[in-house]
Design an enzyme around this catalytic site. Structure first.
Site, PDB file in Angstrom:
ATOM      1  CD  GLU A  85      30.512  46.428  45.665  1.00 36.57           C
ATOM      2  OE1 GLU A  85      30.031  46.225  46.787  1.00 36.57           O
ATOM      3  OE2 GLU A  85      30.714  45.515  44.841  1.00 36.57           O
ATOM      4  N   PRO A  86      33.534  50.542  42.077  1.00 33.71           N
ATOM      5  CG  PRO A  86      34.046  52.789  41.699  1.00 33.71           C
ATOM      6  CD  PRO A  86      33.100  51.899  42.449  1.00 33.71           C
ATOM      7  N   GLY A  88      33.069  47.005  37.821  1.00 35.54           N
ATOM      8  CA  GLY A  88      33.177  46.391  36.504  1.00 35.54           C
ATOM      9  C   GLY A  88      33.359  47.326  35.334  1.00 35.54           C
ATOM     10  CE1 TYR A 148      41.423  37.006  34.482  1.00 35.74           C
ATOM     11  CE2 TYR A 148      42.887  38.885  34.707  1.00 35.74           C
ATOM     12  CZ  TYR A 148      42.080  37.926  35.270  1.00 35.74           C
ATOM     13  OH  TYR A 148      41.930  37.892  36.623  1.00 35.74           O
ATOM     14  CB  CYS A 202      61.694  29.293  33.944  1.00 37.94           C
ATOM     15  SG  CYS A 202      63.271  29.917  34.459  1.00 37.94           S
TER      16      CYS A 202
HETATM   17  N1  LLP Z   1      32.660  44.378  43.399  1.00 39.82           N
HETATM   18  C1  LLP Z   1      32.766  43.037  43.403  1.00 39.82           C
HETATM   19  C2  LLP Z   1      31.820  42.264  44.182  1.00 39.82           C
HETATM   20  C3  LLP Z   1      33.769  42.412  42.680  1.00 39.82           C
HETATM   21  O1  LLP Z   1      33.869  41.085  42.684  1.00 39.82           O
HETATM   22  C4  LLP Z   1      34.683  43.186  41.927  1.00 39.82           C
HETATM   23  C5  LLP Z   1      35.746  42.567  41.164  1.00 39.82           C
HETATM   24  C6  LLP Z   1      34.543  44.588  41.964  1.00 39.82           C
HETATM   25  C7  LLP Z   1      33.516  45.150  42.695  1.00 39.82           C
HETATM   26  C8  LLP Z   1      35.479  45.512  41.231  1.00 39.82           C
HETATM   27  O2  LLP Z   1      35.455  45.332  39.859  1.00 39.82           O
HETATM   28  P1  LLP Z   1      36.236  46.378  38.922  1.00 39.82           P
HETATM   29  O3  LLP Z   1      35.528  47.709  38.998  1.00 39.82           O
HETATM   30  O4  LLP Z   1      37.642  46.472  39.405  1.00 39.82           O
HETATM   31  O5  LLP Z   1      36.146  45.767  37.570  1.00 39.82           O
HETATM   32  N2  LLP Z   1      41.497  40.076  38.271  1.00 39.82           N
HETATM   33  C9  LLP Z   1      40.619  40.494  37.203  1.00 39.82           C
HETATM   34  C10 LLP Z   1      39.412  41.227  37.732  1.00 39.82           C
HETATM   35  C11 LLP Z   1      38.625  40.433  38.731  1.00 39.82           C
HETATM   36  C12 LLP Z   1      37.560  41.268  39.345  1.00 39.82           C
HETATM   37  C13 LLP Z   1      36.998  40.589  40.523  1.00 39.82           C
HETATM   38  N3  LLP Z   1      35.964  41.320  41.144  1.00 39.82           N
HETATM   39  C14 LLP Z   1      41.401  41.342  36.201  1.00 39.82           C
HETATM   40  O6  LLP Z   1      42.580  41.540  36.393  1.00 39.82           O
HETATM   41  O7  LLP Z   1      40.853  41.790  35.207  1.00 39.82           O
END
Ligand code: LLP
Length: 463
Positions: free
Chosen positions: A320-321, A278, A364, A391
């Site tokens: 979990e990045p 996140g 978003y 389109c």
């Molecule tokens: N761990 C879990 C359990 C998750 O659900 C996610 C993302 C991550 C790690 C990785 O998160 P990150 O570090 O990439 O922020 N499609 C959306 C983002 C959805 C994220 C879903 N889960 C976007 O394009 O912003």
């Protein structure tokens, strides 16, 4: 390529309509290192290069649109996360951000683990040689078949997301004569400051088991009773594209609170906690993301402090990045097609891709930057909206950005920070084929995901 100046359109700050933008940048040719991949620079001729290769050559060789990924930068970021957390913690790259077999190999080489959330991601990871015990399997609705495949492969952990899944996983484990290591994902009730669709720790949503009302404690009770599973920890993921660490602080506080309750009730100290992904990245110069070492320090301190207060042994932390590893490492290279100046509004610049290769702006309201990359220009700034070829009027790639007023069809422009959630969420809307991912490193480029062809599309049609 034509270099002719474009006919009149909105140009100056004094005629700017409402929008997300700030003032035009002082130098339209400058490339802000915050949003561009590490090896991106502009050469003496004004052409942008990555890994030493001019984008004009990449466009000639691989076509446009294309995602151009800086492998050196990817490896450096992966390594920075690994080093920042050290040997007492684990970094699981979230494959949903972008996954391919090459990426799996890089992660393996750089010492990262992998978070997968579907049978397809699992298959990709295994086929590229990621050791199964370094894989975590996620998802709020894993099928029985996916659970079985994950367990047969020997995944290191399954993150349980519901009461049904606790039973389901224990059941499959018993059928296979295994004991599966699991974590339970809890929702800690934090309102992460990010877009509603990517916030995941408030209670009113589909992920995890709420701490509120004792539901998570009940899930732990059940998990501890079942022979097929070994509960190793608690998992929390509060959302995505977050800059403010306070949400993680509250999450850590509440997760440690649960660990303490578990110790008091069951006499068991769970050895692990996972604080999810996140962490935000810079999409525009206005964003100020934190470095992995700052994040590691902050998270480790929070957990250690909370555990000391609760008189618990500090558990092994994992994170979990996804976006923060791959997001900044790629840009999307487009060729400019039609250009439409709308008086008093802005100039619409159409590119040869669009919402099929980047849905994030439509979904978003995400903000992106853009630059002319096939040449430099001294022309004055023009307020532009970069749109695709679909389109759909919402087919916007960059909502508000400044491009040089002499922009012309045939120019190449690039949108940085598209490494995460662009190729992985790409679609075939309007039967547009998905672009390739080209990895560049030390003067060499190679396709790691090839461009889709019309034959690929037709292959799925039956009859
Ligand atoms: N761990 C879990 C359990 C998750 O659900 C996610 C993302 C991550 C790690 C990785 O998160 P990150 O570090 O990439 O922020 N499609 C959306 C983002 C959805 C994220 C879903 N889960 C976007 O394009 O912003």
């Amino acid at each position: 390529m034509s270099r002719s100046a474009h006919p009149a359109g909105p140009r100056h700050a004094d005629v700017l309509p409402e929008g997300h933008y700030s003032a035009p940048p002082a130098d339209l040719n400058a490339l802000d290192g915050k949003v561009w991949a590490q090896t991106v620079t502009r050469d003496a001729h004004g052409v942008v290069t990555v890994g030493g290769l001019p984008v004009t050559r990449l466009a000639e060789e691989f076509g446009t649109p294309a995602y151009i990924l800086d492998e050196t930068d990817f490896r450096a970021r992966a390594r920075a996360w690994r080093t920042a957390f050290g040997q007492d913690a684990d970094v699981f790259y979230a494959g949903k951000a972008f996954l391919s077999r090459a990426v799996v190999r890089w992660l393996h080489e750089e010492g990262l683990n992998l978070d997968v959330c579907s049978g397809g991601e699992l298959a990709t990871a295994l086929s590229a040689g990621m050791p199964a015990d370094r894989i975590a399997f996620h998802g709020n609705n894993k099928s029985k078949d996916e659970i079985r495949r994950a367990m047969e492969a020997g995944v290191g952990r399954i993150v349980l997301d519901s009461f049904q899944e606790i039973v389901r996983v224990a059941h499959v484990a018993q059928e296979l004569g295994r004991r599966q290591r699991v974590q339970i994902r809890v929702t800690v009730g934090v309102e992460a400051h990010t877009h509603e669709f990517i916030a995941t720790a408030h209670e009113d949503q589909k992920f995890g088991i709420p701490l509120a009302g004792g539901q998570a404690a009940e899930a732990v009770r059940r998990a501890l009773q079942l022979d097929g599973i070994e509960l190793i920890g608690i998992h929390s993921h509060i959302g995505s594209q977050i800059f403010d660490m306070s949400g993680f602080e509250v999450a850590a506080h509440r997760v440690v609170g649960l660990l303490k309750d578990i110790r008091d009730e069951h006499g068991v100290e769970l050895p692990e906690i996972d604080l999810g992904g996140g962490l935000g990245i810079a999409y525009t110069s206005d964003d100020d993301p934190r470095e992995p070492h700052e994040i590691a320090k902050a998270l480790t301190e929070i957990v250690t402090r909370e555990c000391e207060a609760a008189k618990l042994r500090t558990p092994r932390i994992s994170v979990e990045p996804g976006r923060a590893v791959v997001g900044p490492t790629a840009f999307t290279l487009y060729e400019v097609g039609t250009i439409k100046p709308l008086d008093g509004l802005r100039t619409y610049v159409s590119v040869d891709g669009g919402m099929s290769d980047n849905i994030r702006t439509a979904l978003y309201d995400a903000e992106y930057s853009v630059a002319l990359v096939s040449r430099s220009s001294d022309a004055e700034p023009m307020l532009a909206r970069v749109v695709g070829k679909h389109c759909e009027s919402g087919d916007i790639v960059v909502k508000d950005a400044f491009l040089p007023a002499d922009l012309a069809p045939g120019d190449l422009i690039a949108v940085p920070a598209t490494g995460a959630y662009c190729r992985s969420m790409a679609s075939n809307y309007n039967h547009v084929t998905r672009p390739p991912v080209v990895a560049v490193r030390d003067g060499e480029a190679r396709v790691i995901v090839r461009r889709e062809t019309e034959e690929d599309l037709l292959r799925l049609d039956v009859g």
